[in-house]
Scaffold this active site. Sequence first.
Site, PDB file in Angstrom:
ATOM      1  N   SER A   1      24.406 -16.189  31.338  1.00  0.00           N
ATOM      2  CA  SER A   1      24.225 -16.250  32.793  1.00  0.00           C
ATOM      3  C   SER A   1      23.685 -17.620  33.205  1.00  0.00           C
ATOM      4  O   SER A   1      24.266 -18.636  32.865  1.00  0.00           O
ATOM      5  CB  SER A   1      23.335 -15.103  33.247  1.00  0.00           C
ATOM      6  OG  SER A   1      23.427 -14.914  34.639  1.00  0.00           O
TER       7      SER A   1
ATOM      8  N   ASP B   1      29.091 -10.812  33.757  1.00  0.00           N
ATOM      9  CA  ASP B   1      27.853 -11.379  33.236  1.00  0.00           C
ATOM     10  C   ASP B   1      27.516 -10.866  31.829  1.00  0.00           C
ATOM     11  O   ASP B   1      27.487  -9.659  31.577  1.00  0.00           O
ATOM     12  CB  ASP B   1      26.710 -11.017  34.194  1.00  0.00           C
ATOM     13  CG  ASP B   1      25.473 -11.865  33.970  1.00  0.00           C
ATOM     14  OD1 ASP B   1      25.014 -11.948  32.817  1.00  0.00           O
ATOM     15  OD2 ASP B   1      24.963 -12.436  34.945  1.00  0.00           O
TER      16      ASP B   1
END
Length: 756
Positions: free
Chosen positions: A73, A217
């Site tokens: 991320s 993600d």
Amino acid sequence: MNQGQLLHISRLIGIIIFSQILLFAGASAQQQGHRPKIGLTLSGGGARGLAHIGILEALDSAGLKVDYVTGTSMGSIVGALYAIGYPGDSIEAIARRLDWPSLFSNQPVLTDVSYEEKAEYNKYIIEIPFEYGKPKLASGVISGEALWLELARLGWPVKDKKDFSQFNIPFKCIATDVATGEIVTLDSGEIVTCMRASMAIPSIFTAVKIGNRKLVDGGVVRNFPVITAKEMGADIVIGSNVSGGLRKADQLVTPFDILYQLGFYKDAADFEKARKACDIYIPIIKELEDYSAASFNSVDSIIEAGKRKGREMYPVFKRLADSLHAIVPRDSFVVNRMPFTADVDISSIHVSGLIHSDEKFFLQRLHLKPGGCYSPMQLQKAIRRVYGTRFYKLITYNLIPEGYGRSRMDITAEENPLTYVKFALNYNTFTGASAIINLTQRNFIVPNSRSFVTAAISENPRLNAQYFKYLGRSRSFGFGVGAYYENNGLISYDEEFGKMQSYRNKYASVDMNLQYSFGGNMAAGAGTRWEYIKYKPQYSAFTEVRGSTNQLNTYAFWGINSLNHKIYPTSGLELRVEGGYIYNQHPGISVSTNGEAYNLDSLGIRFNNYQRLMFTSKYFVPLGKKSALEFNGNVGWNFNYRQSRVNGFILGGMNNVSRNQLPFIGIFEGEVMSSKIAMVQVAWQYEFLRNLYAIPRAGASIYGTDALTGANTYQYISGYGLGAGYNSRLGPVEATMMYSEQTGKLKFYVNMGFNF
């Protein structure tokens, strides 16, 4: 024992444990003939991930060479930049400079929007896309065009390296296969696409397609990829963690927080394994308790928290660096690791993903030519030029090396739906409450066109319809057709600003024009407008103007709009100059008192041809991050004009909501009506709390008082005001207390929501 002593003891324990790790790893490494390899792992955490920068700066200051980098991320973005060769202090400068809220918005910044689209851009509460007659929902809210373009610029030094092990520091990042929930380790391909996939928070960002997989993600399954660093060959892993795991109920405040939480349940078990495998664990959690994953308005504070943690860890890093240097003296730390970045020679350009728009239109708006040599900023500007037409939701590109500094440019475009239905609500002191409905259709009848119809349902109704078609080899020309209607209630005032009578002012027009755009912020053009004006006053003892007229107005215009925001801008210029020639009038106007009509010739009223100039401007000068000065200069001037109020200008009010209006502090709309008005106004816009503004204003104006005889007699009026504003999701909410010395009255003006 106080807190400082406890902290000192904990550091000593950490150094002792670390020394044991180093001795073990070092002995093992010497037996194998090489120094221990250092891995760096950066966790995900949204905005909190920017605290990793402080750890990078501490590593650089200590001279500790990192051999592998892994991230998830936001950790993948910070980690990738470090692996490419950016030092920690450069990454800090980049992070402080970027406009993070704009990068994480689903809308382009206003400066990237084409001039012809700016007026309608970002002025509705709800925008519902339709495709084939049905609402269309995306896999996430944010497509991230601005973020992708910024990452592409930052990743330019490794544009030719598709294997991430060839970076200055070998790098891997983590994503999640949205179909299977499996961990996906990204170590090759396009670094920008991989970073974007690693941070595609489910339901927030749209999923990213790589190969035959749709990725989101990596924090869903592995938010702290220490194990990945070990698999790469790291003997010692330094792990920086900004995520405190699942948050408590009272910490879930915003929708972003809740959606972020929902996506990361599976990672909790993986984190326990990663924590045990981490050799030097750096939790930056307590320091970030006041910040969430969405705290991109607190970037400076988050970076400072990370820097404090970095200074705390510096002795550990320095000891490790000195020990490793003793093992292999020649394997030293290099501060400047950035590779040479040259411009690229584009051999050919290929566009995929187009369904409703044609490739010719796309390439002509792109303004790039095969055989040309371009910098990353030039490519970014070209993509934004196409994106600013609002035909496209996301535009990405890959540069495929073909040797000798040449590359093929492969562009992938994802189009916006052709149809949008939009809604807004508005209330202001002049027009009252309005429900605003808009229907926007692209490629209506012919391709490369945009049409819309907007209606304000109100006691003062308004209607606006426009059609715009791109023309020319570079698609810089445009042909426009428009229609407009308003029906406003006005009050006429005498020279002492006393109310005389109320009346309805109806105005309708049909317009045809040709425009040429100079980039995205400037345009010039010419056209002809048929206009219809009707006055219907209530009966009174005063002299009244009643009836209607229609006319032709052939005009030329020049416009600039370089404002950085639609609402509460802090920099840029908005200017429009229009000069017109009014002719072919068909008047049906009467002037009477107590029902007795006057002869128009005896009053000097003539509907002769005349010339018209209207100049409006707003210029914003930033004063730091929270305030700006606003300078307004407006002119409305009719030449050779003998028509009293029929085609005069209206001075007053806080919003431009009526034809021929020049907003002015201190008086309401129509308290001054004249054929000749010039005014200046200055305001200071100060954001004293987030999205809350204080706006003091002052203005001065002169206006003509004798439109019939043409005598050069003028009056002066000044105005002052103090306003408070709030930038809400429903639009700006403003209340202004204002005063004019000439009227001697204190007035209040309110506006809520986006204006028509």
